[in-house]
Design a protein around this motif. Structure first.
Motif, short mmCIF file in Angstrom:
data_model
loop_
_atom_site.label_atom_id
_atom_site.label_comp_id
_atom_site.label_asym_id
_atom_site.label_seq_id
_atom_site.Cartn_x
_atom_site.Cartn_y
_atom_site.Cartn_z
N GLU A 137 10.19 3.22 15.00
CA GLU A 137 9.16 3.01 13.98
C GLU A 137 9.77 2.95 12.58
N ILE A 138 10.73 3.84 12.32
CA ILE A 138 11.35 3.85 10.99
C ILE A 138 12.19 2.59 10.79
N LEU A 139 12.79 2.07 11.87
CA LEU A 139 13.56 0.83 11.77
C LEU A 139 12.64 -0.32 11.39
N TYR A 140 11.47 -0.35 12.01
CA TYR A 140 10.48 -1.39 11.68
C TYR A 140 10.06 -1.28 10.22
N GLU A 141 9.84 -0.05 9.75
CA GLU A 141 9.43 0.15 8.37
C GLU A 141 10.53 -0.30 7.40
N PHE A 142 11.78 -0.03 7.74
CA PHE A 142 12.88 -0.47 6.88
C PHE A 142 12.99 -1.99 6.86
N CYS A 143 12.74 -2.62 8.01
CA CYS A 143 12.77 -4.09 8.06
C CYS A 143 11.65 -4.68 7.21
N ALA B 274 5.76 -0.74 -1.29
CA ALA B 274 6.60 -0.19 -0.22
C ALA B 274 7.86 -1.02 -0.05
N ASP B 275 8.74 -0.97 -1.05
CA ASP B 275 10.02 -1.67 -0.96
C ASP B 275 11.03 -0.74 -0.29
N LEU B 276 12.30 -1.12 -0.33
CA LEU B 276 13.33 -0.33 0.34
C LEU B 276 13.42 1.09 -0.20
N THR B 277 13.40 1.22 -1.52
CA THR B 277 13.53 2.54 -2.12
C THR B 277 12.33 3.43 -1.78
N PHE B 278 11.15 2.84 -1.79
CA PHE B 278 9.93 3.59 -1.46
C PHE B 278 10.01 4.13 -0.03
N VAL B 279 10.37 3.29 0.91
CA VAL B 279 10.47 3.70 2.32
C VAL B 279 11.62 4.69 2.50
N GLY B 280 12.72 4.46 1.75
CA GLY B 280 13.85 5.38 1.84
C GLY B 280 13.48 6.79 1.39
N VAL C 265 9.95 -7.08 1.88
CA VAL C 265 9.23 -6.93 0.61
C VAL C 265 10.20 -7.06 -0.56
N THR C 266 11.34 -6.39 -0.45
CA THR C 266 12.36 -6.46 -1.51
C THR C 266 12.86 -7.88 -1.69
N ILE C 267 13.08 -8.58 -0.59
CA ILE C 267 13.55 -9.98 -0.66
C ILE C 267 12.50 -10.85 -1.34
N GLN C 268 11.23 -10.67 -1.00
CA GLN C 268 10.16 -11.47 -1.60
C GLN C 268 10.07 -11.23 -3.11
N ILE C 269 10.16 -9.99 -3.51
CA ILE C 269 10.10 -9.66 -4.94
C ILE C 269 11.32 -10.25 -5.66
N THR C 270 12.48 -10.17 -5.02
CA THR C 270 13.70 -10.70 -5.63
C THR C 270 13.60 -12.21 -5.81
N ILE C 271 13.13 -12.91 -4.79
CA ILE C 271 13.02 -14.37 -4.88
C ILE C 271 11.98 -14.77 -5.94
N GLY C 272 10.82 -14.11 -5.91
CA GLY C 272 9.77 -14.42 -6.88
C GLY C 272 10.21 -14.14 -8.30
#
Length: 217
Positions: A2-8, A161-167, A13-20
């Motif tokens: 489950e945590i692996l899915y959340e990190f993915c 809920a980006d990488l840092t949030f989930v981390g 989300v991080t990639i989308q924000i970075t591209i936008g």
């Protein structure tokens, strides 16, 4: 699992924000950079004020201002859009100096030759100046894109809920900061490496035929 899915999910989300944010940053950099070069004060001065405002204030504060203050004026923007706008405008204003410097670095002889060919200022900018300035602006702009990725963790402060949030959530639930932040380091490093790899390919392509602009390998 489950945590692996959340990190993915968080990575996406991080990639989308970075591209936008990167797309907005490029557009902002070009528009602001060109406006600052304008001989008309009515165009140049507002561009200078806009750039200096975003460069002179913290992206952290800009993010909070857009997310918490604008709704008080009846302007509702989603957290995702706020993240893209705040980061994109902030990095884009820094990029405007890159665009301006690259254009000023174009040899005067090229613009004089364009005038001799009776090209209009717009045609000169489109067909002569920009194609010659672009290879020069790519390396510093690509570095800014890596920096852009590195400031995306700020969006976790506005509940995205980006990488840092989930981390952070994983650290609190597991009590294992090494695993949580170690995972973040690895993922951000991989994403940065991908951006750098794409940037180098773009630099090589753009610098073909322009002596002195090819990156040293």
């Amino acid at each position: 699992m489950e945590i692996l899915y959340e990190f993915c999910q968080a990575t996406w989300v991080t990639i989308q924000i970075t591209i936008g944010a990167a797309a907005l940053a490029w557009v902002t950099a070009f528009i602001a950079g060109l406006c600052k070069l304008s001989g008309r004060r009515a165009i140049a001065w507002p561009a200078v004020a806009f750039v200096e405002f975003f460069r002179g204030t913290s992206c952290y504060v800009q993010l909070f201002w857009l997310y918490f203050v604008l709704p008080l004026a009846g302007i509702e923007i989603s957290a995702f859009a706020v993240g893209i706008v705040a980061i994109g405008l902030n990095v884009g204003c820094y990029g405007s100096e890159v665009v301006r410097s690259a254009i000023l670095a174009v040899p005067r002889g090229l613009t004089e030759a364009a005038k001799a060919l009776n090209l209009s200022p717009l045609q000169t900018m489109r067909h002569v100046v920009i194609p010659n300035a672009f290879p020069r602006m790519l390396p510093p702009m690509c570095n800014l894109m890596v920096d852009l990725l590195k400031i995306t963790p700020l969006v976790s402060l506005i509940t995205i809920a980006d990488l840092t949030f989930v981390g952070q959530i994983y650290r609190q639930q597991s009590g294992n900061p090494l695993a949580a932040f170690g995972t973040l380091l690895v993922v951000y490093f991989v994403l940065s490496t991908i951006i750098i790899g794409i940037s180098k390919r773009l630099e090589i392509r753009a610098s073909r035929g322009f002596e002195g602009t090819r990156s040293e390998k």
